[in-house]
Design a protein around this motif. Structure first.
Motif, PDB file in Angstrom:
ATOM      1  N   UNK A 109      -5.632 -10.689   4.863  1.00 13.14           N
ATOM      2  CA  UNK A 109      -4.363 -11.416   4.899  1.00 13.14           C
ATOM      3  C   UNK A 109      -3.406 -10.813   3.874  1.00 13.14           C
ATOM      4  N   UNK A 110      -2.275 -10.280   4.331  1.00 10.22           N
ATOM      5  CA  UNK A 110      -1.304  -9.715   3.384  1.00 10.22           C
ATOM      6  C   UNK A 110      -0.162 -10.698   3.128  1.00 10.22           C
ATOM      7  N   UNK A 111      -0.113 -11.758   3.921  1.00  9.91           N
ATOM      8  CA  UNK A 111       0.907 -12.795   3.710  1.00  9.91           C
ATOM      9  C   UNK A 111       0.203 -14.002   3.090  1.00  9.91           C
ATOM     10  N   UNK A 112       0.867 -14.616   2.126  1.00 12.22           N
ATOM     11  CA  UNK A 112       0.264 -15.790   1.492  1.00 12.22           C
ATOM     12  C   UNK A 112      -0.903 -15.403   0.625  1.00 12.22           C
ATOM     13  N   UNK A 113      -0.896 -14.172   0.139  1.00 15.13           N
ATOM     14  CA  UNK A 113      -1.981 -13.689  -0.703  1.00 15.13           C
ATOM     15  C   UNK A 113      -1.369 -13.067  -1.957  1.00 15.13           C
ATOM     16  N   UNK A 114      -1.098 -13.888  -2.969  1.00  8.67           N
ATOM     17  CA  UNK A 114      -0.398 -13.396  -4.153  1.00  8.67           C
ATOM     18  C   UNK A 114      -1.199 -12.370  -4.956  1.00  8.67           C
ATOM     19  N   UNK A 115      -2.508 -12.253  -4.683  1.00  7.70           N
ATOM     20  CA  UNK A 115      -3.329 -11.287  -5.410  1.00  7.70           C
ATOM     21  C   UNK A 115      -3.289  -9.905  -4.761  1.00  7.70           C
ATOM     22  N   UNK A 124      -2.763  -4.273   8.990  1.00  3.57           N
ATOM     23  CA  UNK A 124      -3.578  -3.183   9.550  1.00  3.57           C
ATOM     24  C   UNK A 124      -3.865  -2.152   8.464  1.00  3.57           C
ATOM     25  N   UNK A 125      -2.807  -1.807   7.705  1.00  3.50           N
ATOM     26  CA  UNK A 125      -2.919  -0.799   6.665  1.00  3.50           C
ATOM     27  C   UNK A 125      -3.855  -1.272   5.534  1.00  3.50           C
ATOM     28  N   UNK A 126      -3.612  -2.494   5.068  1.00  5.12           N
ATOM     29  CA  UNK A 126      -4.427  -3.041   3.971  1.00  5.12           C
ATOM     30  C   UNK A 126      -5.891  -3.160   4.405  1.00  5.12           C
ATOM     31  N   UNK A 127      -6.094  -3.547   5.660  1.00  2.15           N
ATOM     32  CA  UNK A 127      -7.454  -3.689   6.185  1.00  2.15           C
ATOM     33  C   UNK A 127      -8.159  -2.337   6.192  1.00  2.15           C
ATOM     34  N   UNK A 128      -7.430  -1.308   6.629  1.00  2.00           N
ATOM     35  CA  UNK A 128      -8.001   0.035   6.672  1.00  2.00           C
ATOM     36  C   UNK A 128      -8.428   0.503   5.294  1.00  2.00           C
TER      37      UNK A 128
END
Lengths: 105, 168
Positions: free
Chosen positions: B65-71, B94-98
């Motif tokens: 999750x890249x939204x709602x994830x302040x960390x 997609x990018x962060x997951x990769x």
């Protein structure tokens, strides 16, 4: 620290029951350590795991992950757990004369 | 595990996985697998979006999750925080997951499907939450074959007798 009398010589173990001195290890000691874990006979499959772990430890300095072990030793996960029912990572390392594996997987 | 304290060692764990993101699912799987490695009995109970981890058509496409994830930081954990609006850009998840999957693989942590097979082969039990299955209009056939059963909360507690319950 406990000192146990195994196979007519004195072997020093750490508080988890792993060998204090890895050079104490030999195949007959492996049998004795296995016996302590209620594995009364080390089969060829047990030896595959033990030998693989010892080789990995020699080259990498730590026991392999379960995933690596099952992929490379030819022993699948189900068999591995059947061979070392009380926790393959810890027990196999102990019998192989190695310290407790450091990895999480 | 050193038992140099007076407490009884843990013998059994019941782990609840309630979230459907990569970072929501992995901790539960790692803990279940780690338990089995130590000879501790383990069962996994997937509920709400956590069910995605065991749905045949979803389990290979779990994302961070890249939204709602302040960390969320780029390019790595110690980098600057990713502004929330950037997290919403197309392709960001997609990018962060990769990126994260690459790091996971480096640590020899298997993909979710393989991890579940591993845990199941290791004797860990895998359950889906009945209430969620009904809410999402799912059936046993929608799940990967490692799912042992679809059970109610009551059955979960019965099966957890003597276990430590861990909610993730």
């Amino acid at each position: 620290m406990t000192i146990k009398e195994l196979i007519a010589r004195t072997i020093e173990l750490d508080s988890d029951g792993h060998l204090k001195n890895m050079n104490d290890w030999d195949e007959s000691l492996a049998n004795a350590l296995a016996f302590e874990e209620q594995i009364f006979e080390l089969t060829p499959d047990h030896w595959k795991v033990i030998n693989y772990m010892r080789n990995e430890f020699k080259t990498k300095g730590d026991a392999p992950s379960i995933r690596k072990l099952t992929k490379e030793s030819g022993i699948d996960t189900k068999t591995l757990y059947a061979l070392f029912p009380k926790g393959p990572a810890k027990k196999a390392a102990k019998i192989a004369g190695l310290p407790k594996p450091k990895g999480c997987i | 595990m050193t038992n140099d304290n007076e407490y009884e060692p843990i013998k059994k764990v019941s782990i609840i996985v309630s979230r459907g993101s990569l970072d929501g699912i992995y901790p539960g799987l790692i803990m279940a697998n780690g338990a089995r490695m130590e000879g501790i009995e383990a069962s996994l109970f997937f509920t709400f979006f956590g069910l995605h981890a065991v749905i045949e058509k979803k389990m290979d496409n779990i994302k961070v999750a890249t939204v709602g994830n302040p960390a969320m930081c780029v390019p790595s954990a110690m980098g600057p925080g990713l502004p929330t609006w950037m997290g919403a850009l197309p392709g960001m998840s997609w990018f962060a997951t990769g990126m994260m999957k690459k790091e996971i693989e480096k640590l020899d942590i298997p993909p979710i499907r393989e991890f579940l097979e591993m845990i199941h082969d290791a004797g860990g039990e895998i359950f889906a939450c009945k209430a969620t299955v009904e809410m999402f209009h799912l059936a046993k056939a929608d799940f990967c074959k490692q799912v042992d059963d679809i059970i109610s909360v009551g059955q979960f507690y019965e099966k957890s007798a003597g276990a430590q319950i861990i909610f993730t």
